[in-house]
Scaffold this motif. Structure first.
Motif, PDB file in Angstrom:
ATOM      1  N   ASP A 263      11.434   2.370  12.354  1.00  0.00           N
ATOM      2  CA  ASP A 263      11.291   3.221  11.173  1.00  0.00           C
ATOM      3  C   ASP A 263      11.749   4.623  11.537  1.00  0.00           C
ATOM      4  OD1 ASP A 263       8.429   3.571   8.870  1.00  0.00           O
ATOM      5  OD2 ASP A 263      10.581   3.827   8.580  1.00  0.00           O
TER       6      ASP A 263
ATOM      7  N   ASN B 250       9.079   7.851   8.319  1.00  0.00           N
ATOM      8  CA  ASN B 250       8.183   6.709   8.094  1.00  0.00           C
ATOM      9  C   ASN B 250       8.344   6.097   6.706  1.00  0.00           C
ATOM     10  OD1 ASN B 250       7.024   7.109  10.674  1.00  0.00           O
ATOM     11  ND2 ASN B 250       5.725   8.700   9.820  1.00  0.00           N
TER      12      ASN B 250
ATOM     13  N   ALA C 279       9.646   3.240   5.709  1.00  0.00           N
ATOM     14  CA  ALA C 279       9.251   1.832   5.592  1.00  0.00           C
ATOM     15  C   ALA C 279       7.740   1.712   5.533  1.00  0.00           C
ATOM     16  CB  ALA C 279       9.813   1.036   6.765  1.00  0.00           C
ATOM     17  N   GLU C 280       7.082   2.437   6.433  1.00  0.00           N
ATOM     18  CA  GLU C 280       5.614   2.384   6.458  1.00  0.00           C
ATOM     19  C   GLU C 280       5.039   2.797   5.106  1.00  0.00           C
ATOM     20  OE1 GLU C 280       3.146   4.953   9.279  1.00  0.00           O
ATOM     21  OE2 GLU C 280       2.587   5.465   7.220  1.00  0.00           O
ATOM     22  N   ARG C 281       5.586   3.844   4.522  1.00  0.00           N
ATOM     23  CA  ARG C 281       5.052   4.319   3.240  1.00  0.00           C
ATOM     24  C   ARG C 281       5.370   3.334   2.120  1.00  0.00           C
ATOM     25  NH1 ARG C 281       7.700   8.393   1.735  1.00  0.00           N
ATOM     26  NH2 ARG C 281       9.011   8.870   3.526  1.00  0.00           N
ATOM     27  N   ALA C 282       6.556   2.784   2.148  1.00  0.00           N
ATOM     28  CA  ALA C 282       6.954   1.861   1.077  1.00  0.00           C
ATOM     29  C   ALA C 282       6.050   0.641   1.030  1.00  0.00           C
ATOM     30  CB  ALA C 282       8.406   1.440   1.271  1.00  0.00           C
ATOM     31  N   TYR C 283       5.575   0.196   2.190  1.00  0.00           N
ATOM     32  CA  TYR C 283       4.761  -1.010   2.250  1.00  0.00           C
ATOM     33  C   TYR C 283       3.300  -0.723   2.539  1.00  0.00           C
ATOM     34  CZ  TYR C 283       8.976  -3.806   1.936  1.00  0.00           C
ATOM     35  OH  TYR C 283      10.137  -4.392   1.481  1.00  0.00           O
ATOM     36  N   GLU C 284       2.898   0.552   2.525  1.00  0.00           N
ATOM     37  CA  GLU C 284       1.510   0.922   2.846  1.00  0.00           C
ATOM     38  C   GLU C 284       1.087   0.193   4.115  1.00  0.00           C
ATOM     39  OE1 GLU C 284      -1.220   1.299  -0.613  1.00  0.00           O
ATOM     40  OE2 GLU C 284       0.451   0.439  -1.729  1.00  0.00           O
ATOM     41  N   ALA C 285       1.900   0.276   5.125  1.00  0.00           N
ATOM     42  CA  ALA C 285       1.777  -0.635   6.262  1.00  0.00           C
ATOM     43  C   ALA C 285       0.938  -0.091   7.397  1.00  0.00           C
ATOM     44  CB  ALA C 285       3.173  -0.972   6.799  1.00  0.00           C
ATOM     45  N   TRP C 286       0.574   1.201   7.372  1.00  0.00           N
ATOM     46  CA  TRP C 286      -0.163   1.756   8.502  1.00  0.00           C
ATOM     47  C   TRP C 286      -1.574   1.201   8.550  1.00  0.00           C
ATOM     48  CZ3 TRP C 286      -4.586   4.707   9.133  1.00  0.00           C
ATOM     49  CH2 TRP C 286      -4.759   5.225  10.418  1.00  0.00           C
ATOM     50  N   PRO C 287      -2.171   0.904   9.714  1.00  0.00           N
ATOM     51  CA  PRO C 287      -1.529   0.890  11.027  1.00  0.00           C
ATOM     52  C   PRO C 287      -0.728  -0.371  11.313  1.00  0.00           C
ATOM     53  CG  PRO C 287      -3.836   0.338  11.262  1.00  0.00           C
ATOM     54  CD  PRO C 287      -3.622   0.615   9.819  1.00  0.00           C
ATOM     55  N   ASN C 288      -1.063  -1.485  10.661  1.00  0.00           N
ATOM     56  CA  ASN C 288      -0.203  -2.667  10.802  1.00  0.00           C
ATOM     57  C   ASN C 288      -0.449  -3.620   9.643  1.00  0.00           C
ATOM     58  OD1 ASN C 288      -2.744  -3.630  11.809  1.00  0.00           O
ATOM     59  ND2 ASN C 288      -2.064  -3.209  13.889  1.00  0.00           N
ATOM     60  N   ARG C 289       0.558  -4.417   9.357  1.00  0.00           N
ATOM     61  CA  ARG C 289       0.513  -5.300   8.193  1.00  0.00           C
ATOM     62  C   ARG C 289       1.629  -6.319   8.320  1.00  0.00           C
ATOM     63  NH1 ARG C 289      -1.084  -2.579   2.537  1.00  0.00           N
ATOM     64  NH2 ARG C 289      -2.380  -4.312   1.852  1.00  0.00           N
TER      65      ARG C 289
END
Lengths: 92, 265
Positions: A32, A36, A38-48
């Motif tokens: 990413d 960030n 990608a992380e924001r687009a998928y609400e992925a933090w901390p992992n998903r």
């Protein structure tokens, strides 16, 4: 020890360590950007984990990690999607 | 396909705190908080010793990398990785990082640390979320002497065996909740922080508030039937193999794709 990366190069270096430490050699890795996106687009933090179907739509998404990060659930989602697509194909 | 955002946990808090946060998750095979206990806080001796060893290794790594003049302390100038990262390491706030800083229990960033700690302290080791209202009541009820405020002694007496090694749990709560800086937690301070933190207004304390919550919206996780599926957001990222920029959609073409988002600390 892993420090917060300040540059994309440092982030890539951390990712290399991750791949080696976790034995992820066969899985293609994307990094990413520092924004960030990608992380924001998928609400992925901390992992998903996310499964996208062949039409580019989200078929399944795990709960947020860490406790929601359950790889075996991805396996079940893949099996379900394969079954769905196979049924569609056979019915045509 | 794996998208890595390396060091996100460590990025919020520096090396030692990331290790401590991981230990929270590992340490939470402990029972929920015992509000009636008079036991002094105890962490498994092996967990403490293991943590101390980790911190000694961390210090040696930091010193080798940053203590350029070899005087046993690292200045902000020597560290040169930003104010936040230095502040997270300088736990006693004396302006330099030394071995003794890493020997101190870490205060986690409250936005990360409180959702990590509180559901597990009050709801058990597997609790990811906790309803805010009873959580506020439970935390405030640690006030054993009835002065209207929870002290560090009252908190530690109650936490008992649940105290994770290397983490200053009460310090983490103070960092977020102690508005008047009296080093005590009042019921209004506790309630206000929890309410402010509940950005999606679902009445739950969770590590991540839903950014896309809408009233009546479809669930945001789990299986989606074909007619309910939304387009997967596209994004640009960099291939680890060669650094080449690429779009997710270009890689996927017309095949199913699994994205595994991770952090590495």
């Amino acid at each position: 020890m892993i420090e917060e990366p300040l540059t994309l190069e440092e982030r890539c270096e951390n990712a290399h360590h991750c791949k080696e430490a976790l034995g992820l050699g066969v899985i293609p890795a994307l990094i990413d950007g520092l924004d960030n996106a990608a992380e924001r687009a998928y609400e992925a933090w901390p992992n998903r984990i996310v499964l996208i179907d062949a039409d580019g739509r989200i078929a399944w998404r795990s709960k947020p990690g860490p406790l929601g990060f359950v790889p075996i659930e991805l396996n079940a989602a893949i099996q379900r999607e394969v079954k769905r697509v196979r049924a569609l194909t056979e019915n045509r | 396909m794996r998208v890595l955002r390396s060091g996100s946990l460590s990025g919020r808090a520096g090396i030692a705190i990331a290790a401590a946060a991981a230990l929270v998750l590992n340490a939470c095979g402990s029972p929920p908080i015992d509000r009636g206990s008079d036991r002094a806080p105890v962490t498994r001796p092996d967990a403490r010793a293991e943590h101390a060893q980790h911190m000694e290794e961390a210090w040696r790594w930091l010193a080798a990398r940053y203590d350029t003049d070899g005087d046993g302390q690292i200045t902000a100038h020597e560290h040169d990785r930003g104010e936040t990262a230095f502040r997270n390491l300088d736990r006693d706030g004396d302006g330099v990082v030394t071995r003794s800083d890493l020997a101190r229990d870490a205060v986690l960033p409250p936005d990360l640390g409180i959702p990590l700690l509180l559901p597990r302290l009050f709801g058990g080791s597997q609790a990811e979320v906790a309803p805010i209202a009873p959580l506020a009541v439970a935390l405030a009820s640690l006030d054993r002497d009835g002065d209207g405020r929870v002290s560090v002694a009252e908190f530690r007496r109650a936490v008992g065996l649940g105290a994770p090694a290397g983490i200053d749990g009460f310090g983490t709560l103070l960092a977020g909740m102690d508005r008047d800086r009296d080093e005590l937690l009042s019921a209004p301070e506790i309630a206000q922080w929890l309410l402010d933190r509940d950005a999606d207004r679902d009445g739950l304390l969770a590590m991540r508030e839903r950014e896309s919550s809408r009233e009546g919206a479809a669930p945001v996780d789990g299986w989606f039937e074909p007619e309910a599926r939304e387009p997967a957001p596209d994004f640009a990222a960099f291939a680890l193999a060669d650094g080449a920029p690429t779009l997710r959609s270009a890689l996927q073409q017309r095949r199913p794709m699994a994205l595994i988002f991770g952090s590495f600390t």
